[in-house]
Design an enzyme around this catalytic site. Structure first.
Site, short mmCIF file in Angstrom:
data_model
loop_
_atom_site.label_atom_id
_atom_site.label_comp_id
_atom_site.label_asym_id
_atom_site.label_seq_id
_atom_site.Cartn_x
_atom_site.Cartn_y
_atom_site.Cartn_z
N GLU A 1 0.82 -1.21 0.00
CA GLU A 1 0.00 0.00 0.00
C GLU A 1 0.86 1.27 0.00
O GLU A 1 0.57 2.23 -0.70
CB GLU A 1 -0.94 0.03 1.22
N CYS B 1 -17.02 0.68 -22.07
CA CYS B 1 -18.46 0.67 -21.78
C CYS B 1 -19.17 -0.46 -22.55
O CYS B 1 -20.18 -0.98 -22.08
CB CYS B 1 -19.09 2.00 -22.14
S1 SF4 Z 1 -19.23 2.27 -15.37
FE1 SF4 Z 1 -20.17 3.51 -16.96
S2 SF4 Z 1 -18.51 4.75 -17.75
FE2 SF4 Z 1 -17.58 3.10 -16.59
S3 SF4 Z 1 -17.18 1.53 -18.13
FE3 SF4 Z 1 -19.18 1.10 -17.24
S4 SF4 Z 1 -20.61 2.09 -18.60
FE4 SF4 Z 1 -18.63 2.96 -19.04
#
Ligand code: SF4
Length: 341
Positions: free
Chosen positions: A35, A197
């Site tokens: 850490e 995403c």
């Molecule tokens: S949390 Fe939202 S911004 Fe992050 S990868 Fe998933 S869909 Fe994309």
């Protein structure tokens, strides 16, 4: 929070977790070392330091028995050296007050030097299963996007809000796993620029994704001013090619590391100015060569000139060049040592 958030996350983590050396142990000493080394340091940079460190100092007793110089040498080049000084202090306290058993409880850890809420939470959640949430940059990025949180990314309000959102979820699973899963997910899927995403298991409920503002979050602090500093190091070789060094005592940067004679100026200086500075201290000198290095730190850029001169003297406390390898130096200075002769 999304239904089954923690369950989905832990399932993802079991399959995809990063294979990191400190994940193979629950020993609080080793977790603490990892850490501290990973503070302000990327995993790929910090891993060799962690491996070397735990090999040289396999337990807290060995660390406490070492000198600060030994420790600095092992950590040479890592940056943010005040954390290393604190590690040494902390190791000594653990040996004297905890009979060399590194604590794993939050309330004990938080009182040790160099251990704040983040590190105490990480160690206690991994080693004692305490329900303490760890909020690092990866977790902030993930939550700011999932919930469209507009607080400045490192603000206490942002951290407080994330802890509030996740506090019920963390109770459902082993908190150490939950914390590490969040960090891995933020690092591997919800990455700063190359966010994935398209394969994200939370995309259906992610606010930033729905609003198409993923690249706008988290909100960064603006106008971090970067100052430029001009360092002139004088590497003066005596008749036997020996040089003098000293331990740096200034608190601004590189405290406790070694350096050559330094003249800091407001601008770059000319050869004539460098020579006349040295002429005040040495009667007969001859210029050998000069090296220039630019070194970036978080809030400053150092323009460093190394002026190498020879003098017709014998230094009482001079060191030969190969022996400099036994001393801890800041990275840009160490990089010059092999080029001195
Ligand atoms: S949390 Fe939202 S911004 Fe992050 S990868 Fe998933 S869909 Fe994309």
């Amino acid at each position: 929070m999304e239904n089954n958030f923690a369950k989905k996350l832990i399932e993802w983590y079991k399959i995809n977790q990063r294979d990191l050396p400190w994940r193979k142990t629950n020993d609080p000493y080793q977790i603490w070392v990892s850490e501290i080394i990973l503070q302000q340091t990327r995993i790929d940079q910090g891993t060799p330091y962690y491996l070397n460190f735990t090999e040289k100092f396999p337990d807290v007793k060995k660390l406490a028995e070492s000198t600060l110089n030994d420790l600095m040498k092992v950590c040479q080049g890592i940056g943010y050296y005040s954390r290393i000084v604190n590690m040494h202090k902390c190791a000594k306290i653990v040996v004297s007050e905890y009979n060399s058993n590194f604590p794993s409880k939050y309330d004990e850890l938080i009182n040790l030097p160099g251990i704040g809420d983040y590190t105490a939470s990480a160690i206690s959640s991994i080693c004692s299963g305490e329900s303490k949430m760890v909020v690092d940059g990866n977790v902030i990025r993930l939550f700011s996007r999932l919930y469209n949180l507009k607080y400045q990314q490192n603000s206490s309000m942002m951290k407080k809000t994330i802890k509030k959102i996740a506090e019920i979820e963390i109770l459902k699973f082993k908190s150490g796993d939950f914390n590490q899963a969040l960090m891995d997910y933020g690092s591997m899927i919800c990455s700063p620029k190359k966010y994935k995403c398209d394969i994200c298991i939370f995309s259906k409920s992610c606010e930033a994704f729905k609003l198409d503002i993923v690249d706008k979050l988290p909100v960064k602090k603006k106008n971090i001013s970067i100052s430029q500093r001009f360092f002139n190091y004088f590497i003066v070789l005596d008749k036997s090619s020996k040089v003098k060094i000293h331990k740096r005592k200034e608190k601004d940067i590189w405290n406790n590391l070694y350096e050559f004679e330094l003249l800091e100026t407001n601008n770059k200086i000319s050869f004539k100015e460098a020579e006349s500075y040295l002429k005040e201290k040495h009667e007969r000198l001859s210029f050998k060569k000069k090296h220039q290095v630019s070194h970036k730190l978080t809030h400053q850029v150092l323009s460093i000139d190394f002026w190498i001169f020879e003098v017709d003297e014998v230094f009482k406390l001079g060191l030969d060049i190969p022996s400099l390898n036994n001393y801890p130096f800041p990275k840009p200075i160490f990089s010059i040592i092999s080029k001195i002769q």
